[in-house]
Design a protein around this motif. Structure first.
Motif, PDB file in Angstrom:
ATOM      1  N   VAL A  69      57.358 -11.720  65.328  1.00 47.23           N
ATOM      2  CA  VAL A  69      56.821 -10.410  64.965  1.00 47.23           C
ATOM      3  C   VAL A  69      55.380 -10.496  64.488  1.00 47.23           C
ATOM      4  CG1 VAL A  69      56.999  -8.574  63.235  1.00 47.23           C
ATOM      5  CG2 VAL A  69      59.025  -9.308  64.503  1.00 47.23           C
ATOM      6  N   LEU A  70      55.029 -11.545  63.761  1.00 46.39           N
ATOM      7  CA  LEU A  70      53.713 -11.592  63.127  1.00 46.39           C
ATOM      8  C   LEU A  70      52.667 -12.379  63.899  1.00 46.39           C
ATOM      9  CD1 LEU A  70      54.839 -12.083  59.414  1.00 46.39           C
ATOM     10  CD2 LEU A  70      54.188  -9.977  60.577  1.00 46.39           C
ATOM     11  N   GLN A  71      53.071 -13.297  64.742  1.00 47.47           N
ATOM     12  CA  GLN A  71      52.072 -14.127  65.412  1.00 47.47           C
ATOM     13  C   GLN A  71      51.095 -13.350  66.287  1.00 47.47           C
ATOM     14  OE1 GLN A  71      53.538 -17.705  67.218  1.00 47.47           O
ATOM     15  NE2 GLN A  71      51.673 -18.051  68.388  1.00 47.47           N
ATOM     16  N   PRO A  72      51.515 -12.261  66.966  1.00 43.91           N
ATOM     17  CA  PRO A  72      50.532 -11.510  67.764  1.00 43.91           C
ATOM     18  C   PRO A  72      49.436 -10.813  66.963  1.00 43.91           C
ATOM     19  CG  PRO A  72      52.749 -11.125  68.579  1.00 43.91           C
ATOM     20  CD  PRO A  72      52.886 -11.837  67.268  1.00 43.91           C
ATOM     21  N   ILE A  73      49.445 -10.898  65.635  1.00 40.43           N
ATOM     22  CA  ILE A  73      48.294 -10.435  64.846  1.00 40.43           C
ATOM     23  C   ILE A  73      47.204 -11.473  65.069  1.00 40.43           C
ATOM     24  CG2 ILE A  73      47.462  -9.776  62.564  1.00 40.43           C
ATOM     25  CD1 ILE A  73      50.364  -9.251  61.785  1.00 40.43           C
ATOM     26  N   THR A  74      46.231 -11.147  65.875  1.00 47.00           N
ATOM     27  CA  THR A  74      45.441 -12.158  66.576  1.00 47.00           C
ATOM     28  C   THR A  74      44.371 -12.852  65.747  1.00 47.00           C
ATOM     29  OG1 THR A  74      43.939 -10.439  67.382  1.00 47.00           O
ATOM     30  CG2 THR A  74      45.809 -11.001  68.771  1.00 47.00           C
ATOM     31  N   ASP A  75      43.852 -12.207  64.690  1.00 44.27           N
ATOM     32  CA  ASP A  75      42.746 -12.824  63.952  1.00 44.27           C
ATOM     33  C   ASP A  75      43.217 -13.524  62.682  1.00 44.27           C
ATOM     34  OD1 ASP A  75      43.490 -10.500  62.692  1.00 44.27           O
ATOM     35  OD2 ASP A  75      41.446  -9.790  62.310  1.00 44.27           O
ATOM     36  N   VAL A  76      44.528 -13.645  62.513  1.00 44.51           N
ATOM     37  CA  VAL A  76      45.120 -14.257  61.322  1.00 44.51           C
ATOM     38  C   VAL A  76      45.471 -15.713  61.599  1.00 44.51           C
ATOM     39  CG1 VAL A  76      47.210 -14.246  59.905  1.00 44.51           C
ATOM     40  CG2 VAL A  76      45.970 -12.122  60.296  1.00 44.51           C
ATOM     41  N   ALA A  77      45.338 -16.570  60.584  1.00 43.74           N
ATOM     42  CA  ALA A  77      45.797 -17.953  60.688  1.00 43.74           C
ATOM     43  C   ALA A  77      47.251 -18.005  60.241  1.00 43.74           C
ATOM     44  CB  ALA A  77      44.943 -18.872  59.825  1.00 43.74           C
ATOM     45  N   HIS A  78      48.120 -18.541  61.088  1.00 41.28           N
ATOM     46  CA  HIS A  78      49.547 -18.620  60.798  1.00 41.28           C
ATOM     47  C   HIS A  78      49.874 -20.063  60.433  1.00 41.28           C
ATOM     48  CE1 HIS A  78      50.249 -14.544  62.410  1.00 41.28           C
ATOM     49  NE2 HIS A  78      49.281 -14.867  63.262  1.00 41.28           N
ATOM     50  N   LEU A  79      50.174 -20.289  59.156  1.00 40.71           N
ATOM     51  CA  LEU A  79      50.392 -21.634  58.619  1.00 40.71           C
ATOM     52  C   LEU A  79      51.876 -21.863  58.356  1.00 40.71           C
ATOM     53  CD1 LEU A  79      49.473 -24.325  57.356  1.00 40.71           C
ATOM     54  CD2 LEU A  79      48.987 -23.057  55.250  1.00 40.71           C
ATOM     55  N   ARG A  92      44.089   8.157  68.693  1.00 41.83           N
ATOM     56  CA  ARG A  92      43.665   6.809  68.341  1.00 41.83           C
ATOM     57  C   ARG A  92      44.850   6.022  67.782  1.00 41.83           C
ATOM     58  NH1 ARG A  92      38.890   6.212  64.128  1.00 41.83           N
ATOM     59  NH2 ARG A  92      40.322   7.541  62.942  1.00 41.83           N
ATOM     60  N   VAL A  93      45.011   4.816  68.291  1.00 37.22           N
ATOM     61  CA  VAL A  93      46.037   3.923  67.766  1.00 37.22           C
ATOM     62  C   VAL A  93      45.451   3.223  66.544  1.00 37.22           C
ATOM     63  CG1 VAL A  93      47.545   1.960  68.248  1.00 37.22           C
ATOM     64  CG2 VAL A  93      47.023   3.603  70.062  1.00 37.22           C
ATOM     65  N   ARG A  94      45.843   3.684  65.388  1.00 33.53           N
ATOM     66  CA  ARG A  94      45.362   3.090  64.143  1.00 33.53           C
ATOM     67  C   ARG A  94      45.816   1.638  64.037  1.00 33.53           C
ATOM     68  NH1 ARG A  94      41.542   3.317  60.633  1.00 33.53           N
ATOM     69  NH2 ARG A  94      41.646   5.596  60.756  1.00 33.53           N
ATOM     70  N   ALA A  95      47.090   1.382  64.382  1.00 34.27           N
ATOM     71  CA  ALA A  95      47.598   0.013  64.379  1.00 34.27           C
ATOM     72  C   ALA A  95      48.727  -0.093  65.387  1.00 34.27           C
ATOM     73  CB  ALA A  95      48.089  -0.389  62.994  1.00 34.27           C
ATOM     74  N   CYS A  96      48.655  -1.109  66.219  1.00 38.15           N
ATOM     75  CA  CYS A  96      49.767  -1.475  67.080  1.00 38.15           C
ATOM     76  C   CYS A  96      50.373  -2.731  66.467  1.00 38.15           C
ATOM     77  CB  CYS A  96      49.296  -1.742  68.515  1.00 38.15           C
ATOM     78  SG  CYS A  96      50.629  -2.223  69.637  1.00 38.15           S
ATOM     79  N   ILE A  97      51.594  -2.623  65.976  1.00 35.42           N
ATOM     80  CA  ILE A  97      52.205  -3.729  65.244  1.00 35.42           C
ATOM     81  C   ILE A  97      53.381  -4.271  66.053  1.00 35.42           C
ATOM     82  CG2 ILE A  97      53.334  -4.389  63.091  1.00 35.42           C
ATOM     83  CD1 ILE A  97      51.954  -2.041  61.745  1.00 35.42           C
ATOM     84  N   PRO A  98      53.241  -5.530  66.547  1.00 36.23           N
ATOM     85  CA  PRO A  98      52.154  -6.470  66.272  1.00 36.23           C
ATOM     86  C   PRO A  98      51.189  -6.695  67.436  1.00 36.23           C
ATOM     87  CG  PRO A  98      54.066  -7.688  66.971  1.00 36.23           C
ATOM     88  CD  PRO A  98      54.426  -6.230  67.077  1.00 36.23           C
ATOM     89  N   GLY A  99      51.428  -6.088  68.604  1.00 34.07           N
ATOM     90  CA  GLY A  99      50.691  -6.469  69.796  1.00 34.07           C
ATOM     91  C   GLY A  99      49.196  -6.276  69.718  1.00 34.07           C
ATOM     92  N   ASP A 100      48.434  -7.330  69.957  1.00 33.03           N
ATOM     93  CA  ASP A 100      46.961  -7.316  69.955  1.00 33.03           C
ATOM     94  C   ASP A 100      46.417  -6.674  68.681  1.00 33.03           C
ATOM     95  OD1 ASP A 100      44.428  -7.838  70.924  1.00 33.03           O
ATOM     96  OD2 ASP A 100      44.321  -6.020  72.153  1.00 33.03           O
ATOM     97  N   ALA A 101      47.065  -6.951  67.546  1.00 30.73           N
ATOM     98  CA  ALA A 101      46.678  -6.320  66.286  1.00 30.73           C
ATOM     99  C   ALA A 101      45.605  -7.119  65.567  1.00 30.73           C
ATOM    100  CB  ALA A 101      47.902  -6.179  65.382  1.00 30.73           C
ATOM    101  N   ARG A 102      44.885  -6.441  64.656  1.00 38.64           N
ATOM    102  CA  ARG A 102      43.933  -7.074  63.752  1.00 38.64           C
ATOM    103  C   ARG A 102      44.414  -6.821  62.320  1.00 38.64           C
ATOM    104  NH1 ARG A 102      43.041  -7.672  68.434  1.00 38.64           N
ATOM    105  NH2 ARG A 102      41.025  -7.693  69.519  1.00 38.64           N
TER     106      ARG A 102
END
Length: 496
Positions: free
Chosen positions: A53-63, A222-232
């Motif tokens: 669910v969370l990995q497609p948030i593209t600019d985040v580091a997933h540790l 406007r898509v304020r947020a697409c969660i999680p696809g191609d999200a920032r």
């Protein structure tokens, strides 16, 4: 651990789930997830579900705070696509060893890893995932993340979903809880408007949401947020200022949609972008929700005009495929929203559905299937590989649409197969996506390879040829026979 237990109980008791509402108090607390078999959680545990669910948030580091083996292949985990950052594709892990566990150095190693990521990549946020090992040894992930956030001046989000707590679906919901607790509502946008929406449970597999977003852009939505696809990260942090939301995969993030409606008065509906009719209905419902929240009613007319234009274009493209596909029999072995939305989409062009699975489908999904098919005999919870093979080898279906796990059953049965799950290579959402789906089905069905693989094997034909040859007792006679049959092909013997 007590806080994690409370979160799990809260997720299990989901008021927005119609099936859950029908249970008694004790049954609601048990939830819908099946208990895991010890040692058999690989690929289906809560950690895996949270990461999906969370990995497609593209600019985040997933540790991943765990031994190295807990981290998979981040580049090819799913078919989600990004229009920009690629940091999400980089694998980060604390790589705990036996010595780290014995000496109690896990928390110190996690803090150091967060600092290294901050200095080397400077992401807007870092998501930290504990797994079975670090949860069992008692590392206080939330305390470390809080201290690191204060020290390094960036959000460090604990995603408390170790694998042993439950299934992949439970991990999906715990990921939604992490967003609610630590991300959504932490940033106030300066450009909120009456046409802002959220899309929840959309993963942008193979970039298919990019086929839908231009339609919304043309309507001024406007898509304020697409969660999680191609999200920032910042888009999700300001998602609480959207006026409406669409839930694409309710089994994954229904708790997120419900709680956002409770906290910030963001109404939502469940819809699908698969198929022409469902795409049109989704656009209508988005516009209607926005009007109820104060948008200009003129958007309803513009929506209908857009739908009429796009449907006409799509049906014109599909006209060429209808004679080739009408009456073809399809077996669907998938689940969730695709169990009904793809069924509806295929039936629109005359394809017959001989069976569809309802694995991971909600009660609402199953009811939709019954309304579409008008026959419960074509619905199955799950089908054993042996039964799937028997159905295909007996030619009860012309093609199977499923995920990669069952592709080899179809190939063994010498039956065309098309991937429609997360590993797929083609986008199938929206009007253009429906045309692409039909195009790929047509390619698969009419590929000449299937006629070839169904023919007898060459060695079987050689046996038949040898039986046609007269017996010889001398080298001279043998030479005569070889000369007589020189240049003769298998087809000259009438096959096998």
């Amino acid at each position: 651990m007590s806080s994690l237990r409370a979160k799990i109980q809260d997720v299990f008791n989901e008021p927005a789930c119609e099936q859950n509402r029908g249970k008694d108090a004790k049954a609601r607390k048990e939830g819908c997830s099946k208990p895991l078999t010890p040692g058999a959680a690989a690929g289906g545990c809560a950690f895996d579900g949270a990461k999906i669910v969370l990995q497609p948030i593209t600019d985040v580091a997933h540790l991943i705070h765990a031994p190295l083996a807990c981290e998979g292949n981040s580049w090819d985990n799913r078919g989600a696509a990004s229009s920009g950052p690629t940091l999400w594709r980089t694998s980060f892990t604390t790589d705990l060893t036996e010595l780290d566990v014995v000496m109690g150095r896990g928390e110190r190693k996690l803090f150091k890893a967060i600092r290294e990521i901050k200095e080397a990549y400077g992401p807007p946020a870092i998501f930290v995932y504990p797994t079975c090992v670090t949860a069992l040894i008692g590392d206080d992930i939330e305390a470390v993340c809080k201290r690191a956030a204060e020290k390094f001046g960036l959000p460090v989000v604990p995603v408390n979903a170790p694998g042993f707590v439950g299934s992949k679906n439970l991990g999906n919901k715990l990921a939604g809880e992490a967003l609610l607790e630590h991300v959504i509502g932490t940033v106030e946008p300066d450009d909120a408007g009456p046409y802002d929406i959220n899309i929840l449970g959309e993963f942008n597999l193979s970039g298919e949401f990019w086929l839908v977003k231009p339609l919304l852009d043309r309507l001024g939505i406007r898509v304020r947020a697409c969660i999680p696809g191609d999200a920032r990260y910042l888009d999700i942090a300001s998602a609480h200022r959207a006026r409406a939301a669409m839930m694409v995969c309710s089994t994954a993030l229904i708790n997120l949609a419900r709680k956002m409606e409770q906290r910030w008065d963001i109404p939502f509906f469940e819809g699908s972008f698969y198929g022409i009719t469902d795409t049109s209905e989704a656009l209508r419902q988005i516009s209607q929700l926005l009007v109820k929240k104060g948008a200009d009613p003129e958007i309803l007319g513009r929506t209908e005009a857009l739908i009429a234009e796009e449907e006409a274009i799509a049906w014109k493209k599909l006209t060429a495929y209808r004679p080739r596909l009408e009456g073809k029999r399809v077996l669907l072995n998938t689940g969730g929203v695709k169990s009904w939305s793809v069924v509806h989409a295929l039936m629109e062009i005359g394809i017959e559905i001989v069976g569809t699975s309802v694995k991971k489908s909600t009660v609402e999904d199953k009811e939709r299937i019954k309304q579409i098919l008008k026959d419960d005999n074509h619905i199955f919870e799950q089908m054993a590989p042996r039964e799937l093979y028997a159905m295909l080898s007996e030619h009860k279906a012309d093609i199977m649409l499923s995920g990669g796990r069952t592709q080899f059953i179809a190939l063994k049965a010498k039956t065309p197969w098309l991937d429609i799950n997360q590993e797929r290579q083609h986008p199938y959402a929206g009007y253009d996506g429906m045309v692409e789906l039909v195009r790929q089905i047509d390619f698969a069905l009419h590929n000449p390879i299937w006629r070839q693989v169904r023919e007898p094997a060459p060695w079987d034909c050689q046996t038949a040829v040898r039986e046609e040859l007269p017996s010889t007792k001398s080298e001279t006679a043998t030479l005569h026979v070889v000369q007589e049959f020189a240049g003769t092909t298998i087809d000259d013997f009438g096959g096998c």
